[in-house]
Design an enzyme around this catalytic site. Sequence first.
Site: not given
Length: 246
Positions: A16, A18, A67, A130, A208
């Site tokens: 991740s 984030s 999501k 989503g 990414y």
Amino acid sequence: MSKRQFGLIGKNISYSFSKKYFTEKFALGNLEDYFYENFDLQSIDEFPEILKNNSDLKGLNVTIPFKETIIPYLDKLSKNAQKIGAVNVIRFTKKGSLKGYNSDYYGFIKSLKPLLKEHHKKALILGTGGASKGIAFGLEKLGILYTFVSREEKEGMINYNRINATTFDNFQIIINCTPLGTSPNVKEFPNLPYQFFTKKHIAFDLIYNPEETQFLKKAKKKGATIKNGFEMLQYQAEKSWKIWNK
């Protein structure tokens, strides 16, 4: 001061973006009591357990594949999240209720806008999950018409088998919202006739990692302008931070 915890809900999210992003942000801001954690769920049914075991939670991000399935667990939705039908940010309100937002569309608009030229009128959205819903909403805001591409024959969508030279003439922006090509499966790519990409096209990939997917490489070979999802994620994350600090 009490601990302030944030986190990401998703499946197989060890890679991740984030966690790294927010951990660095907290360090740079000397926010010593702020923490960001990955909550790797096999099923959305595990979500209540997370709430039960983490009383310091102040905000969450949500990634694929949850999501949409997260929505029934929330107390309310922002107007945009309601319109989109997908949530990627959850704010824990002062009253203790959970409110869902969507910052994907915002990140996408900010990232795509600098690439747009006069002839970029229509977009193909690859995938129907989503993530693609936020993208569709962003395109609407930009005044760009779009069509979804699906593996199954569905009403109002086109099937991959039907994409040909004419499709590429009509659609100048192709956006990959599928997980195809994400690390470690870097050899995968959406099933498109890549020979029809031209320098008039934009190929945008929400992935990414890797930085350049097969989808982007193949489009670039034909002269298309390419962009991955990294900048979109940065904008989306900053928007999450604003939402949590409302």
